[in-house]
Design a protein around this motif. Sequence first.
Motif, PDB file in Angstrom:
ATOM      1  N   SER A   1      69.664 -23.634 -11.785  1.00  0.00           N
ATOM      2  CA  SER A   1      70.728 -23.885 -12.727  1.00  0.00           C
ATOM      3  C   SER A   1      70.566 -23.179 -14.044  1.00  0.00           C
ATOM      4  O   SER A   1      71.503 -22.837 -14.743  1.00  0.00           O
ATOM      5  N   PHE A   2      69.228 -23.234 -14.216  1.00  0.00           N
ATOM      6  CA  PHE A   2      68.991 -22.522 -15.742  1.00  0.00           C
ATOM      7  C   PHE A   2      69.283 -20.900 -15.539  1.00  0.00           C
ATOM      8  O   PHE A   2      69.895 -20.373 -16.541  1.00  0.00           O
ATOM      9  N   ARG A   3      68.993 -20.151 -14.472  1.00  0.00           N
ATOM     10  CA  ARG A   3      69.239 -18.982 -14.200  1.00  0.00           C
ATOM     11  C   ARG A   3      70.916 -18.806 -14.385  1.00  0.00           C
ATOM     12  O   ARG A   3      71.411 -17.722 -15.036  1.00  0.00           O
ATOM     13  N   HIS A   4      71.637 -19.552 -13.676  1.00  0.00           N
ATOM     14  CA  HIS A   4      73.202 -19.663 -13.668  1.00  0.00           C
ATOM     15  C   HIS A   4      73.363 -19.732 -15.351  1.00  0.00           C
ATOM     16  O   HIS A   4      74.373 -18.789 -15.824  1.00  0.00           O
ATOM     17  N   ARG A   5      73.073 -20.687 -16.096  1.00  0.00           N
ATOM     18  CA  ARG A   5      73.700 -21.052 -17.272  1.00  0.00           C
ATOM     19  C   ARG A   5      73.123 -19.737 -18.307  1.00  0.00           C
ATOM     20  O   ARG A   5      73.686 -19.280 -19.233  1.00  0.00           O
ATOM     21  N   ALA A   6      71.869 -19.111 -17.917  1.00  0.00           N
ATOM     22  CA  ALA A   6      71.225 -17.879 -18.922  1.00  0.00           C
ATOM     23  C   ALA A   6      72.119 -16.872 -18.603  1.00  0.00           C
ATOM     24  O   ALA A   6      72.477 -15.991 -19.319  1.00  0.00           O
ATOM     25  N   SER A   7      72.780 -16.454 -17.211  1.00  0.00           N
ATOM     26  CA  SER A   7      73.634 -15.398 -16.735  1.00  0.00           C
ATOM     27  C   SER A   7      74.689 -15.399 -17.488  1.00  0.00           C
ATOM     28  O   SER A   7      75.572 -14.379 -17.908  1.00  0.00           O
ATOM     29  N   GLU A   8      75.431 -16.564 -17.495  1.00  0.00           N
ATOM     30  CA  GLU A   8      76.769 -16.948 -18.238  1.00  0.00           C
ATOM     31  C   GLU A   8      76.640 -16.762 -19.692  1.00  0.00           C
ATOM     32  O   GLU A   8      77.398 -16.114 -20.099  1.00  0.00           O
ATOM     33  N   LYS A   9      75.589 -17.043 -20.217  1.00  0.00           N
ATOM     34  CA  LYS A   9      75.473 -17.047 -21.580  1.00  0.00           C
ATOM     35  C   LYS A   9      75.299 -15.451 -22.178  1.00  0.00           C
ATOM     36  O   LYS A   9      75.654 -15.050 -23.268  1.00  0.00           O
TER      37      LYS A   9
ATOM     38  N   LEU B   1      67.717 -10.716 -15.005  1.00  0.00           N
ATOM     39  CA  LEU B   1      67.202 -11.663 -16.225  1.00  0.00           C
ATOM     40  C   LEU B   1      65.662 -11.599 -16.025  1.00  0.00           C
ATOM     41  O   LEU B   1      65.263 -11.405 -14.828  1.00  0.00           O
ATOM     42  N   VAL B   2      65.104 -11.794 -17.212  1.00  0.00           N
ATOM     43  CA  VAL B   2      63.559 -11.535 -16.906  1.00  0.00           C
ATOM     44  C   VAL B   2      62.895 -12.886 -16.080  1.00  0.00           C
ATOM     45  O   VAL B   2      61.787 -12.705 -15.433  1.00  0.00           O
ATOM     46  N   VAL B   3      63.633 -14.041 -16.287  1.00  0.00           N
ATOM     47  CA  VAL B   3      63.274 -14.914 -15.608  1.00  0.00           C
ATOM     48  C   VAL B   3      63.198 -14.873 -14.099  1.00  0.00           C
ATOM     49  O   VAL B   3      62.288 -15.167 -13.270  1.00  0.00           O
ATOM     50  N   SER B   4      64.075 -14.055 -13.571  1.00  0.00           N
ATOM     51  CA  SER B   4      64.136 -13.638 -12.011  1.00  0.00           C
ATOM     52  C   SER B   4      63.196 -12.712 -11.669  1.00  0.00           C
ATOM     53  O   SER B   4      62.666 -12.673 -10.635  1.00  0.00           O
TER      54      SER B   4
END
Length: 129
Positions: free
Chosen positions: A62-70, A78-81
């Motif tokens: 869910s964090f990855r999804h929110r960060a990709s939208e933002k 994303l760096v997180v991925s």
Amino acid sequence: TMAPAAAVTAMPVAAERKRSVRLREGPKMVSLKRRTIGEQIQADWHERSLARWSEQQAEWESFRHRASEKTGRPKEHLVVSRIDEHRERIEVMELLDRATPHEVKSGGNSWYHSLRGEGTRFVQIGGMF
């Protein structure tokens, strides 16, 4: 004399059948009332840890999804991925480093490195001129 031999071979077959039935049924389960408190806690430890892991994975997703939208980037960029790939690469390199014998790491000079106070090896970098 033939009858006793037949009886001897029949016994292991019957015992083998009993054993195969027990194996198909699975291991014997002990009731929770007969277990100690420590055994009861240990019995559910694996399931609880898997549930915690699943919850954490869902939270990260869910964090990855929110960060990709933002940010407007795909999740894969994303760096997180990408940190998971980096961590896996580092773990593999560490495993290979631990698995490599010291003789191979030292380039055949392990006897020299084993001498007292002589662990330094000088390597020429670049050309002579």
